[in-house]
Scaffold this motif. Structure first.
Motif, PDB file in Angstrom:
ATOM      1  N   ASP A   1      43.709  85.283  27.818  1.00  0.00           N
ATOM      2  CA  ASP A   1      42.326  84.970  27.498  1.00  0.00           C
ATOM      3  C   ASP A   1      41.714  86.051  26.626  1.00  0.00           C
ATOM      4  O   ASP A   1      42.183  87.173  26.617  1.00  0.00           O
ATOM      5  CB  ASP A   1      41.544  84.823  28.811  1.00  0.00           C
ATOM      6  CG  ASP A   1      40.132  84.371  28.557  1.00  0.00           C
ATOM      7  OD1 ASP A   1      39.233  85.205  28.624  1.00  0.00           O
ATOM      8  OD2 ASP A   1      39.948  83.180  28.278  1.00  0.00           O
ATOM      9  N   THR A   2      40.633  85.716  25.951  1.00  0.00           N
ATOM     10  CA  THR A   2      39.944  86.700  25.111  1.00  0.00           C
ATOM     11  C   THR A   2      38.615  87.088  25.730  1.00  0.00           C
ATOM     12  O   THR A   2      37.688  87.451  25.032  1.00  0.00           O
ATOM     13  CB  THR A   2      39.704  86.114  23.713  1.00  0.00           C
ATOM     14  OG1 THR A   2      38.950  84.904  23.831  1.00  0.00           O
ATOM     15  CG2 THR A   2      41.001  85.846  23.004  1.00  0.00           C
ATOM     16  N   GLY A   3      38.486  87.002  27.040  1.00  0.00           N
ATOM     17  CA  GLY A   3      37.228  87.350  27.703  1.00  0.00           C
ATOM     18  C   GLY A   3      36.904  88.817  27.565  1.00  0.00           C
ATOM     19  O   GLY A   3      37.711  89.640  27.184  1.00  0.00           O
ATOM     20  N   ILE A   4      35.669  89.169  27.904  1.00  0.00           N
ATOM     21  CA  ILE A   4      35.184  90.542  27.775  1.00  0.00           C
ATOM     22  C   ILE A   4      35.518  91.305  29.034  1.00  0.00           C
ATOM     23  O   ILE A   4      35.217  90.859  30.131  1.00  0.00           O
ATOM     24  CB  ILE A   4      33.663  90.536  27.535  1.00  0.00           C
ATOM     25  CG1 ILE A   4      33.346  89.720  26.282  1.00  0.00           C
ATOM     26  CG2 ILE A   4      33.120  91.946  27.421  1.00  0.00           C
ATOM     27  CD1 ILE A   4      31.887  89.524  26.043  1.00  0.00           C
TER      28      ILE A   4
ATOM     29  N   PRO B   1      36.531  69.656  30.382  1.00  0.00           N
ATOM     30  CA  PRO B   1      37.420  68.557  30.774  1.00  0.00           C
ATOM     31  C   PRO B   1      37.078  68.092  32.174  1.00  0.00           C
ATOM     32  O   PRO B   1      36.720  68.880  33.045  1.00  0.00           O
ATOM     33  CB  PRO B   1      38.812  69.208  30.723  1.00  0.00           C
ATOM     34  CG  PRO B   1      38.664  70.360  29.790  1.00  0.00           C
ATOM     35  CD  PRO B   1      37.271  70.846  29.975  1.00  0.00           C
ATOM     36  N   SER B   2      37.149  66.817  32.380  1.00  0.00           N
ATOM     37  CA  SER B   2      36.805  66.252  33.685  1.00  0.00           C
ATOM     38  C   SER B   2      37.835  66.642  34.719  1.00  0.00           C
ATOM     39  O   SER B   2      38.979  66.925  34.402  1.00  0.00           O
ATOM     40  CB  SER B   2      36.744  64.723  33.582  1.00  0.00           C
ATOM     41  OG  SER B   2      38.011  64.239  33.166  1.00  0.00           O
ATOM     42  N   PRO B   3      37.413  66.728  36.002  1.00  0.00           N
ATOM     43  CA  PRO B   3      38.359  67.066  37.055  1.00  0.00           C
ATOM     44  C   PRO B   3      39.546  66.106  37.048  1.00  0.00           C
ATOM     45  O   PRO B   3      39.399  64.898  36.867  1.00  0.00           O
ATOM     46  CB  PRO B   3      37.523  66.929  38.324  1.00  0.00           C
ATOM     47  CG  PRO B   3      36.114  67.131  37.869  1.00  0.00           C
ATOM     48  CD  PRO B   3      36.059  66.544  36.505  1.00  0.00           C
ATOM     49  N   GLY B   4      40.717  66.651  37.238  1.00  0.00           N
ATOM     50  CA  GLY B   4      41.925  65.846  37.255  1.00  0.00           C
ATOM     51  C   GLY B   4      42.590  65.721  35.920  1.00  0.00           C
ATOM     52  O   GLY B   4      43.695  65.196  35.815  1.00  0.00           O
ATOM     53  N   ALA B   5      41.940  66.162  34.841  1.00  0.00           N
ATOM     54  CA  ALA B   5      42.571  66.107  33.520  1.00  0.00           C
ATOM     55  C   ALA B   5      43.724  67.077  33.463  1.00  0.00           C
ATOM     56  O   ALA B   5      43.818  68.016  34.234  1.00  0.00           O
ATOM     57  CB  ALA B   5      41.541  66.427  32.432  1.00  0.00           C
ATOM     58  N   ASP B   6      44.618  66.850  32.470  1.00  0.00           N
ATOM     59  CA  ASP B   6      45.806  67.700  32.334  1.00  0.00           C
ATOM     60  C   ASP B   6      45.380  69.096  31.912  1.00  0.00           C
ATOM     61  O   ASP B   6      44.820  69.304  30.848  1.00  0.00           O
ATOM     62  CB  ASP B   6      46.729  67.101  31.271  1.00  0.00           C
ATOM     63  CG  ASP B   6      48.016  67.911  31.158  1.00  0.00           C
ATOM     64  OD1 ASP B   6      48.263  68.752  32.047  1.00  0.00           O
ATOM     65  OD2 ASP B   6      48.755  67.693  30.178  1.00  0.00           O
ATOM     66  N   THR B   7      45.597  70.084  32.752  1.00  0.00           N
ATOM     67  CA  THR B   7      45.214  71.472  32.461  1.00  0.00           C
ATOM     68  C   THR B   7      46.413  72.360  32.288  1.00  0.00           C
ATOM     69  O   THR B   7      46.320  73.560  32.356  1.00  0.00           O
ATOM     70  CB  THR B   7      44.339  72.013  33.608  1.00  0.00           C
ATOM     71  OG1 THR B   7      45.064  71.896  34.820  1.00  0.00           O
ATOM     72  CG2 THR B   7      43.041  71.266  33.703  1.00  0.00           C
TER      73      THR B   7
ATOM     74  N   LEU C   1      41.639  76.792  30.988  1.00  0.00           N
ATOM     75  CA  LEU C   1      40.589  77.544  31.691  1.00  0.00           C
ATOM     76  C   LEU C   1      40.087  78.730  30.860  1.00  0.00           C
ATOM     77  O   LEU C   1      39.354  79.570  31.376  1.00  0.00           O
ATOM     78  CB  LEU C   1      41.117  78.065  33.030  1.00  0.00           C
ATOM     79  CG  LEU C   1      41.627  77.002  34.012  1.00  0.00           C
ATOM     80  CD1 LEU C   1      42.123  77.672  35.293  1.00  0.00           C
ATOM     81  CD2 LEU C   1      40.528  75.998  34.327  1.00  0.00           C
ATOM     82  N   SER C   2      40.476  78.786  29.596  1.00  0.00           N
ATOM     83  CA  SER C   2      40.151  79.964  28.786  1.00  0.00           C
ATOM     84  C   SER C   2      38.642  80.129  28.562  1.00  0.00           C
ATOM     85  O   SER C   2      38.167  81.225  28.294  1.00  0.00           O
ATOM     86  CB  SER C   2      40.870  79.889  27.440  1.00  0.00           C
ATOM     87  OG  SER C   2      40.438  78.747  26.718  1.00  0.00           O
TER      88      SER C   2
END
Length: 577
Positions: free
Chosen positions: A573-576, A558-564, A505-506
């Protein structure tokens, strides 16, 4: 010779005395001679010179040499020669000088030398007497100066003592003023916090009242009787009035603390004027005409539409409130100036007017003019101060002129194209995002924000239970997440921490939406958030600007249900912030 050449008495006495002393000290030397001459020198002054010469080894006395160097204009000496000289006054020709000297010397032939010596002695005594008189005068002046200095020193000491005492008083006064200033700052900060807290606490229930009233009045709602419709409309109208007052209080508090920032967008003035005309038409009393000019503005006009509406509404409301008969008129014109195009809004009324000594005070918060202005007219005293503050925030100014009994004139001047700082982006055609997840435990706010999110994203997922937030985000993999901070556990800070712990989710941008005073937020725990926005006046443009206009045609997620990954982890995370 000295008299013939025009030498003054002091110079004459000095030269004669030193020449006589020098001749006496050299008397008896082999080959001694003395020559009197005047020398005309173009670069310098004319000069009378006495030149001694002798053949043997002999020196004039040291005292004579020292006195000659100090008192005469020339003293030149070597082993067999001594020249003493005095400058002559004024330029003269050689012939004139020779004639005057020859005439003087001719008169001396046959003169008794003892008589001449007595004359010289008399001149010397006169010079000595004059020197003594000058010395006495000098002593008298020195005594007066000493007495004056004594008085000056006494006055200086007195003034120094007074200045020192004054300085001590100033320091004490400054300390007292500093203390009072600190107390005023604390009181102002406390007042601002009180306004902000009260406004914040009032806004949520008022929004709920307005939203529920609008639901009851909606076309698809259960039909109401005529009386019920009138009462619900009254509830909605009163709620909107109360919300406007609350917003003014909150914005005033924000403006005082420097946290109120305009959101500049291209604005359709005709739409703003149409809304004002519809909102204020019922506020005009019987016999009062509300005239809002409907003239196209000559060019693009960019401003904060909400702030502009509030400025004009406050000024027009004031005019209607204090006008018993006549009219309240709003005119608009464009004005080209050196710094570009400006919009000039002028509101004139035929009301009671304002006394001249009150014109400045009407811009003080909570101040109301006494007398006829208070009779049967409610108000907080915030309208004009609030309107002026918003005008200045938009880069313009608000001025007021008035006369008692002749009405009031208010002029609002705003730049038509202010600097782009703080201006949100534009949406363009259609939603920018595929999907958005909003996490907030207030269903009324989520329902109110629905139309805004519909313009931003094709699909919106609402999560009112924050414990389900992470699962819903991992399931839908949205283009953006909007999260409130003040929620039951897990609160917004904890939800941000959960999102940051999932590597997959990064790249999902997260916006924090809050009604809390942003100065009280823990910024160290908001590093995962791209931006923090106030819940007030959220628009698709503001959200798009905060999200940096994320478009749906970017790299696929990534599509829903993929390994997250796991629900917990250590990657950040490197968000602002």
């Amino acid at each position: 010779m000295c008299r013939a050449l025009g030498l003054a008495e002091p110079e004459r006495v000095r030269l004669i005395t030193l020449v006589s002393e020098a001749g006496s000290s050299l008397l008896g030397a082999a080959g001694l001679s003395a020559e009197f001459a005047f020398r005309l020198s173009a670069p310098g002054p004319d000069r009378l010179e006495v030149r001694f010469g002798w053949a043997e080894e002999r020196e004039p006395s040291a005292e004579i040499m020292a006195a000659s160097r100090r008192l005469l204009d020339l003293c030149a000496h070597d082993r067999h020669r001594l020249v003493l000289g005095q400058n002559l006054p004024g330029p003269r020709s050689a012939e004139d000088l020779s004639a005057r000297v020859q005439e003087e010397l001719a008169a001396l032939r046959g003169t008794d030398m003892s008589e001449e010596l007595r004359n010289q002695n008399r001149e010397l005594l006169a010079a000595l007497e004059e020197a003594r008189a000058q010395q006495e005068e000098l002593q008298r002046l020195n005594q007066e100066l000493e007495e004056t200095n004594t008085g000056v020193m006494a006055l200086y000491k007195e003034l120094s003592n007074e200045l020192e005492e004054t300085n001590r008083g100033v320091v004490a006064l400054y300390a007292d003023l500093e203390d009072r200033s600190r107390q005023l700052r604390l009181a102002s900060a406390a007042k601002t916090r009180f306004w902000a807290n009260v406004s914040h606490e009032l806004r949520s229930p008022v929004n709920a009242v307005i939203a529920l009233a609008q639901l009851l009045l909606a076309a698809d709602a259960d039909p109401l009787t005529g009386e019920q419709h009138r009462q619900v409309s009254l509830i909605a109208s009163s709620g909107n009035t109360l919300l406007a007052l609350v917003e003014e209080l909150l914005d005033t508090a924000k403006a005082e603390s420097g946290r109120l920032e305009p959101q500049l967008v291209e604005t359709d003035l005709r739409t703003v004027l149409y809304q004002l005309r519809g909102t204020l038409s019922t506020a005009a009393g019987e016999g009062v005409e509300l005239d809002i000019e409907d003239v196209p503005f000559p060019g693009r006009f960019t401003t904060d539409e909400v702030m502009l509406t509030r400025i004009l509404r406050n000024v027009l409301s004031n005019g209607l409130k204090f006008t018993a008969a006549g009219s309240v008129r709003l005119t608009i014109r464009g004005e080209e100036r050196a710094d570009g195009l400006w919009a000039v809004f002028t509101v004139t009324d035929t009301g009671v007017g304002i006394p001249e000594d009150q014109l400045d005070r009407v811009f003080e918060e909570f101040y109301q003019v006494r007398g006829a202005h208070q009779r049967g007219r409610s108000g907080t005293g915030l309208g004009l101060p609030y309107a002026r503050r918003l005008s200045e925030l938009l880069g313009g100014r608000l001025t007021l002129t008035s006369r008692v009994g002749s009405g009031t004139r208010v002029v609002i001047e705003l730049p038509a194209d202010p600097p782009a700082q703080g201006r949100p982006g534009t949406l363009g055609e259609g939603p920018l995002l595929r999907s958005v997840v909003i996490i907030d435990d207030d269903p009324d706010f989520v329902r109110t924000l629905g139309p805004v999110l519909d313009k931003l994203a094709e699909h919106t997922t609402e999560v009112t239970d924050s414990s389900q937030a992470l699962r819903m985000i991992r399931t839908t993999m949205p283009d953006a997440v909007l999260v409130d901070l003040a929620m039951p556990a897990p609160d917004g800070y904890q939800v941000l921490q959960q999102i940051a712990a999932v590597p997959a989710l990064s790249q999902v941008p997260v916006l924090v939406l809050t009604s809390t005073d942003q100065d009280t937020l823990d910024r160290s725990r908001l590093t995962r958030a791209r931006a923090v926005l106030s819940k007030t006046h959220l628009t698709p443009e503001r959200l798009a600007a905060a999200l940096d206009v994320v478009r749906p045609d970017r790299e696929p997620r990534p599509s829903p249900g993929a390994d997250t990954g796991a629900d917990t982890g250590t990657e950040t995370d490197t968000g602002i912030a």
